[in-house]
Design an enzyme around this catalytic site. Structure first.
Site, PDB file in Angstrom:
ATOM      1  CB  THR A 132      -0.909   0.055   1.247  1.00 36.48           C
ATOM      2  OG1 THR A 132      -1.992  -0.852   1.086  1.00 36.48           O
ATOM      3  CG2 THR A 132      -1.498   1.434   1.447  1.00 36.48           C
ATOM      4  CB  THR A 133       1.700   3.969  -2.091  1.00 34.20           C
ATOM      5  OG1 THR A 133       2.769   3.088  -2.457  1.00 34.20           O
ATOM      6  CG2 THR A 133       2.219   5.399  -2.061  1.00 34.20           C
TER       7      THR A 133
END
Length: 322
Positions: free
Chosen positions: A244-245
């Site tokens: 995840t960013t």
């Protein structure tokens, strides 16, 4: 630094209740200055993880647009107006940090609970368990500590806060490398924009010249490769879960709700230039776009402002791997 492959996650790994955890400062390798009065940033960590959280606090509140993409989003709140955004490690368990921020804000307001006194907090998390052998996660105490540490005008960068356990280039976990959180600030006439991001991606981090800067490091060859090379070989590119960013964009430009949402999408989409691939089925990418509604655009349309903010976003990605 590459990581040892994770072959299993043992039952009974130590967690928060098993250790004498005390929130610690999380300063990183430095900070990026920004000039947005009324915007405060704080970080805190549990070194025992390591894991941490990052809080962006706007006491006056800010209209917000949320752009969430990928197949593994972990988010709470998602409000269209927020007083704070909390980014954290610990996957779904780290959402407790946002609850801690909410509790601290309630206490600061003398436990006033009239509907127009409610403090709105949205949170999002990264999966950072792959890089360690424990179940320590950000909790309410860590969220409160990050908010208490918040200061105006400085955004900590490097391996700190929510980015302390972040990694990128997980085409095969043994080829992943540590990243962190980055930030950049841009001024365009009277318009200002801060972009900060926690990079915990399947994809690699790509520089403006196309060089692979972080992730998918083949130690036997001493090179980083673009994921497409490994994907083309099929058998050499297993799917690695837990990515995840997370990104926060704060501007002083007053944009209509529709324009704010579109600029959020535009900037989030642009980040594929610095993270490749991006928004995959095993990512849970989220961007929060906040405006303090202080100035009008001068000589720019929202699309033009979004183009400028997109360049700031790429700088923020690069800042996360310096």
């Amino acid at each position: 630094m590459t990581l040892a492959p994770v072959s299993s996650f043992a039952t009974g790994a130590p967690g928060n209740a098993d250790l004498p955890l005390t929130p610690q400062p999380s300063p990183g390798r430095g900070s990026v200055p920004f000039d947005l009065p009324g915007v405060h940033v704080g970080t805190a960590e549990y070194a025992e993880g390591p894991t941490g959280c990052t809080v962006v606090h706007v006491p006056a509140g800010a209209r917000t647009a949320v752009d969430a993409r990928g197949g593994a989003v972990g988010m709470s709140g998602g409000y269209d107006f927020n007083h704070a955004i909390c980014l954290a490690g610990g996957s779904v368990y780290g959402l407790a940090a946002a609850a801690g921020v909410s509790e601290e804000l309630l206490a600061r307001r003398g436990n006033q609970v009239r509907w127009d006194e409610l403090q709105l907090v949205s949170g999002a998390v990264i999966y950072d368990f792959s890089a360690r052998d424990n179940a320590v996660h950000p909790d309410t105490a860590l969220g409160r500590a990050a908010l208490r540490a918040a200061r105006e005008g400085e955004f900590p960068v490097g391996r700190c806060g929510a980015g302390i356990g972040a990694t990128a280039g997980k085409i095969d976990f043994g080829r992943a490398e540590h990243t962190g959180q980055g930030a950049a600030f841009g001024v365009f006439g009277s318009a200002k924009v801060l972009v900060a991001t926690v990079i915990n991606s399947v994809g690699v981090v790509v520089g403006r010249d196309g060089e692979i800067l972080r992730g998918n490091y083949h130690s036997g060859e001493g090179v980083r490769r673009h994921p497409s090379v490994d994907y083309a070989q099929l058998a050499d590119a297993p799917a690695v879960m837990g990515n995840t960013t997370l990104t926060v964009m704060v501007t002083n430009v007053s944009l209509a709700d529709r324009d704010l949402a579109q600029v959020a999408r535009q900037v989030h989409s642009s980040m594929h230039r610095g993270i490749q691939p991006f928004h995959t089925s095993t990512d849970g990418d989220v961007l929060f776009a906040l405006t303090t509604d202080e100035v009008e655009l001068e000589g720019l349309k929202p699309a033009g402002f979004g183009a400028l903010a997109s360049e700031v976003a790429w700088d923020a990605v690069l800042s996360g791997v310096e």
